[in-house]
Design a protein around this motif. Structure first.
Motif, PDB file in Angstrom:
ATOM      1  N   SER A   1       0.680  -1.292  -0.112  1.00 18.47           N
ATOM      2  CA  SER A   1      -0.190  -0.010  -0.440  1.00 18.47           C
ATOM      3  C   SER A   1       1.007   1.476  -0.076  1.00 18.47           C
ATOM      4  N   ASN A   2       0.089   2.115  -0.298  1.00 12.72           N
ATOM      5  CA  ASN A   2       0.945   3.600   0.274  1.00 12.72           C
ATOM      6  C   ASN A   2       0.921   4.292   1.221  1.00 12.72           C
ATOM      7  N   MET A   3       0.301   3.747   2.280  1.00 13.20           N
ATOM      8  CA  MET A   3      -0.075   4.247   3.686  1.00 13.20           C
ATOM      9  C   MET A   3       1.244   4.514   4.282  1.00 13.20           C
ATOM     10  N   SER A   4       1.523   5.360   5.014  1.00 17.42           N
ATOM     11  CA  SER A   4       1.606   6.341   6.187  1.00 17.42           C
ATOM     12  C   SER A   4       2.785   4.985   6.557  1.00 17.42           C
ATOM     13  N   SER A   5       3.712   4.457   6.887  1.00  9.98           N
ATOM     14  CA  SER A   5       4.564   3.822   8.253  1.00  9.98           C
ATOM     15  C   SER A   5       3.148   4.053   9.108  1.00  9.98           C
ATOM     16  N   MET A   6       3.765   5.294   9.681  1.00 10.45           N
ATOM     17  CA  MET A   6       3.153   5.209  11.102  1.00 10.45           C
ATOM     18  C   MET A   6       1.413   5.013  11.350  1.00 10.45           C
ATOM     19  N   ILE A   7       0.862   4.986  10.841  1.00  5.27           N
ATOM     20  CA  ILE A   7      -0.234   4.739  10.280  1.00  5.27           C
ATOM     21  C   ILE A   7      -0.505   3.234   9.621  1.00  5.27           C
ATOM     22  N   ALA A   8       0.402   2.493   9.739  1.00  2.00           N
ATOM     23  CA  ALA A   8       0.031   1.528   9.505  1.00  2.00           C
ATOM     24  C   ALA A   8       0.811   0.300  10.969  1.00  2.00           C
ATOM     25  N   ILE A   9       1.923   1.259  11.441  1.00  5.40           N
ATOM     26  CA  ILE A   9       2.579   0.883  12.462  1.00  5.40           C
ATOM     27  C   ILE A   9       0.840   0.926  14.096  1.00  5.40           C
ATOM     28  N   THR A  10       0.346   2.086  13.542  1.00  3.52           N
ATOM     29  CA  THR A  10      -0.723   2.307  14.998  1.00  3.52           C
ATOM     30  C   THR A  10      -1.844   1.341  14.452  1.00  3.52           C
ATOM     31  N   LEU A  11      -2.335   1.069  13.522  1.00  4.80           N
ATOM     32  CA  LEU A  11      -3.336   0.456  12.922  1.00  4.80           C
ATOM     33  C   LEU A  11      -2.677  -1.473  13.904  1.00  4.80           C
ATOM     34  N   GLY A  12      -1.226  -1.171  13.117  1.00  2.92           N
ATOM     35  CA  GLY A  12      -0.817  -3.086  14.460  1.00  2.92           C
ATOM     36  C   GLY A  12      -1.298  -2.724  15.906  1.00  2.92           C
ATOM     37  N   VAL A  13      -0.811  -1.763  16.165  1.00  2.00           N
ATOM     38  CA  VAL A  13      -0.949  -1.347  17.658  1.00  2.00           C
ATOM     39  C   VAL A  13      -2.675  -1.517  18.393  1.00  2.00           C
ATOM     40  N   LEU A  14      -3.425  -1.176  17.402  1.00  2.00           N
ATOM     41  CA  LEU A  14      -4.661  -0.888  17.250  1.00  2.00           C
ATOM     42  C   LEU A  14      -5.644  -3.013  17.689  1.00  2.00           C
ATOM     43  N   VAL A  15      -4.493  -3.305  16.815  1.00  2.00           N
ATOM     44  CA  VAL A  15      -5.401  -4.902  16.454  1.00  2.00           C
ATOM     45  C   VAL A  15      -4.637  -5.967  17.535  1.00  2.00           C
ATOM     46  N   ALA A  16      -3.732  -5.521  18.271  1.00  2.00           N
ATOM     47  CA  ALA A  16      -3.156  -6.195  18.657  1.00  2.00           C
ATOM     48  C   ALA A  16      -3.979  -5.505  20.375  1.00  2.00           C
ATOM     49  N   ILE A  17      -3.901  -4.354  20.685  1.00  2.00           N
ATOM     50  CA  ILE A  17      -4.933  -4.144  22.057  1.00  2.00           C
ATOM     51  C   ILE A  17      -5.836  -5.148  21.859  1.00  2.00           C
ATOM     52  N   ILE A  18      -6.968  -5.000  20.472  1.00  2.00           N
ATOM     53  CA  ILE A  18      -8.196  -5.820  20.264  1.00  2.00           C
ATOM     54  C   ILE A  18      -8.279  -7.362  20.551  1.00  2.00           C
ATOM     55  N   PHE A  19      -6.494  -7.665  20.035  1.00  2.00           N
ATOM     56  CA  PHE A  19      -6.569  -8.849  20.758  1.00  2.00           C
ATOM     57  C   PHE A  19      -6.389  -9.059  22.130  1.00  2.00           C
ATOM     58  N   LEU A  20      -5.484  -8.364  22.998  1.00  2.00           N
ATOM     59  CA  LEU A  20      -5.714  -8.365  24.272  1.00  2.00           C
ATOM     60  C   LEU A  20      -7.124  -8.378  25.065  1.00  2.00           C
ATOM     61  N   VAL A  21      -7.557  -7.101  24.715  1.00  2.00           N
ATOM     62  CA  VAL A  21      -9.256  -7.332  25.467  1.00  2.00           C
ATOM     63  C   VAL A  21     -10.022  -8.078  25.277  1.00  2.00           C
ATOM     64  N   ALA A  22     -10.093  -8.977  23.756  1.00  2.00           N
ATOM     65  CA  ALA A  22     -10.448 -10.160  23.611  1.00  2.00           C
ATOM     66  C   ALA A  22      -9.964 -11.471  24.289  1.00  2.00           C
ATOM     67  N   TYR A  23      -9.065 -11.438  24.548  1.00  2.00           N
ATOM     68  CA  TYR A  23      -8.471 -12.798  25.383  1.00  2.00           C
ATOM     69  C   TYR A  23      -8.295 -12.263  26.637  1.00  2.00           C
ATOM     70  N   ASP A  24      -8.453 -11.252  27.509  1.00  2.00           N
ATOM     71  CA  ASP A  24      -8.790 -11.519  28.875  1.00  2.00           C
ATOM     72  C   ASP A  24      -8.928 -10.027  29.387  1.00  2.00           C
ATOM     73  N   SER A  25     -10.754  -9.651  29.239  1.00  2.00           N
ATOM     74  CA  SER A  25     -11.061  -8.000  29.083  1.00  2.00           C
ATOM     75  C   SER A  25     -10.983  -7.712  30.186  1.00  2.00           C
ATOM     76  N   LYS A  26     -11.055  -8.532  32.240  1.00  2.00           N
ATOM     77  CA  LYS A  26     -11.077  -7.845  33.754  1.00  2.00           C
ATOM     78  C   LYS A  26      -9.430  -7.448  32.925  1.00  2.00           C
ATOM     79  N   GLU A  27      -8.396  -8.712  32.647  1.00  2.00           N
ATOM     80  CA  GLU A  27      -6.854  -7.641  32.760  1.00  2.00           C
ATOM     81  C   GLU A  27      -6.711  -6.869  32.087  1.00  2.00           C
ATOM     82  N   ASN A  28      -7.427  -6.785  31.058  1.00  2.00           N
ATOM     83  CA  ASN A  28      -6.897  -5.684  29.859  1.00  2.00           C
ATOM     84  C   ASN A  28      -7.606  -4.478  29.683  1.00  2.00           C
ATOM     85  N   LYS A  29      -7.753  -3.587  30.812  1.00  2.00           N
ATOM     86  CA  LYS A  29      -9.092  -2.451  30.800  1.00  2.00           C
ATOM     87  C   LYS A  29      -8.011  -1.379  29.926  1.00  2.00           C
ATOM     88  N   PRO A  30      -8.685  -0.624  29.537  1.00  2.00           N
ATOM     89  CA  PRO A  30      -8.605   0.644  28.914  1.00  2.00           C
ATOM     90  C   PRO A  30      -7.437   1.220  29.702  1.00  2.00           C
TER      91      PRO A  30
END
Length: 317
Positions: free
Chosen positions: A128-157
Motif C-alpha cells: 500500500s501507499n499508506m504511511s508507515s506511522m499509520i500502519a504501525i498504529t493500526l497494528g497496535v490497535l489490532v494488538a489491543i483488540i487481541f489483548l482485550v478479547a483474550y482477557d477483558s478483565k485484566e486488559n482494561k483501557p
C-alpha cells in the motif's frame, strides 16, 4: 515495485491519519506530565510535568501552532532535562510474581500482539501507499483488540494508558531525540553542510576513482549517523557532499549505491548513544547495569557489516 501497491489510499487519508496519530502520542505525553505533577513520590514533579506537557503540546498540535510558539515550547521542553529535573515517579509496575503467573497462563501467545504490529507494518509497506506511522498504529490497535478479547478483565483501557505512560517515563527525555535529530538533518542540509563536505573531500579523493569514493561515502555515512543518531538525516548531507559528486557522477548505479549507503548508516546506528531508541532506551527499560552494554555487543557486528557492504557496493556499482 509500484505494481505491488494494490492498496491505494488517498493523500488526504495519510494527512489526516498522521495528524490523529501524533495527537494520540501528544495526549499520552500530556497525561504523563499531569500524572507526574500529581505524583508526590516524584522528587522533580514540576520539572517533569513541564517537560512532558510541553513535549505533548508540540507533538499533538505542532501542525497548527505558529513556528515561533513551537520553538518557544521546544526551548522550554529542553530546560528541565538540562537541569536534571525530569525524574521517574511512581510507576505501578506489575510485581514479578504476577508477571510469572501471567506468563505461565499465556505462554508463547504473549508474542501475538507484537507480531501484529510487525505484520501490519510490513504488509502495508509492501502492498500500500499508506504511511508507515499509520500502519504501525493500526497494528497496535489490532494488538489491543487481541489483548482485550483474550482477557477483558485484566486488559482494561486504563491498563494500556498507564503502561504507555510508564514506558514513556522510563525512556525520559531521550524520547525527544529522534524528532530533534531529524530536524537537525534538515537544518544541516539547508545550511549547506553537504557542499562544505564536498569541498573538503575533493582535496582527498582523486576525481574519477569511484572505489575510493564509495569507501569515503560509506565511512562518512557511519560517522555522520553516529553524530546525528539518524541515518535518514545523514544520507541527505552525505549524498550531497560525497555520494553525488564522487560516486554517482561517474556512472555508479544510484539504486545500489543509495540503498547500501543507507544500510552503512545503520551500522553507525549500532555504535552510537545518539541512536537513543535502539541503544539507550533498552538499557533504561531493562534496567541494565552497564549503560553501554547494548553498544558494546553491537560494535563488532556493525564493523563486519560495514566491510561487507562496502565490498558489495564496489562489486555491484
Amino acid at each position: 515495485m509500484s505494481a505491488l501497491k494494490v492498496i491505494q489510499v488517498p493523500a488526504a487519508f495519510n494527512t489526516v491519519g498522521l495528524n490523529i496519530v501524533w495527537i494520540l502520542v501528544g495526549l499520552i505525553a500530556i497525561y504523563a506530565g499531569i500524572k507526574n505533577l500529581l505524583d508526590e513520590e516524584n522528587p522533580s514533579r514540576i520539572g517533569t510535568a513541564i517537560f512532558w506537557c510541553s513535549f505533548g503540546i508540540v507533538t499533538a498540535l505542532g501542525t497548527w501552532l505558529p513556528a515561533k510558539v513551537s520553538g518557544v515550547l521546544v526551548i522550554i521542553m529542553c530546560l528541565p532535562p538540562i537541569f536534571k529535573k525530569v525524574k521517574v515517579g511512581k510507576t505501578n509496575a506489575p510485581e514479578k510474581a504476577h508477571t510469572e503467573a501471567q506468563f505461565k497462563k499465556i505462554g508463547m501467545k504473549i508474542f501475538v500482539p507484537a507480531f501484529c504490529v510487525a505484520v501490519f507494518s510490513l504488509v502495508f509497506a509492501l502492498f500500500s501507499n499508506m504511511s508507515s506511522m499509520i500502519a504501525i498504529t493500526l497494528g497496535v490497535l489490532v494488538a489491543i483488540i487481541f489483548l482485550v478479547a483474550y482477557d477483558s478483565k485484566e486488559n482494561k483501557p486504563q491498563v494500556f494508558l498507564k503502561d504507555s505512560e510508564r514506558f514513556l517515563s522510563l525512556t525520559g527525555p531521550l524520547s525527544m531525540l529522534p524528532q530533534l535529530l531529524g530536524c537537525l538533518g534538515g537544518v544541516f542540509t539547508a545550511a549547506g553542510v553537504g557542499e562544505v563536505i564536498a569541498q573538503i573531500v575533493e582535496k582527498v579523493v582523486p576525481k574519477g576513482n569511484v572505489n575510493i569514493g564509495i569507501i569515503v561515502y560509506a565511512v562518512g555515512m557511519v560517522l555522520f549517523t553516529m553524530i546525528m543518531g539518524n541515518a535518514f538525516a545523514a544520507i541527505t548531507v552525505m549524498t550531497v557532499g560525497i555520494g553525488a559528486p564522487f560516486v554517482l557522477a561517474y556512472g555508479a548505479n544510484p539504486v545500489v549505491i543509495g540503498m547500501i549507503a543507507l544500510t552503512c548508516g545503520y551500522c553507525g546506528t549500532l555504535m552510537t548513544p545518539m541512536a537513543a531508541n535502539f541503544n539507550i532506551v533498552p538499557v533504561a527499560i531493562l534496567n541494565m547495569k552497564d549503560r553501554w552494554g547494548v553498544i558494546k555487543n553491537q560494535v563488532l557486528v556493525g564493523l563486519i557489516m560495514l566491510v561487507f557492504q562496502i565490498c558489495y557496493m564496489i562489486v555491484l556499482k
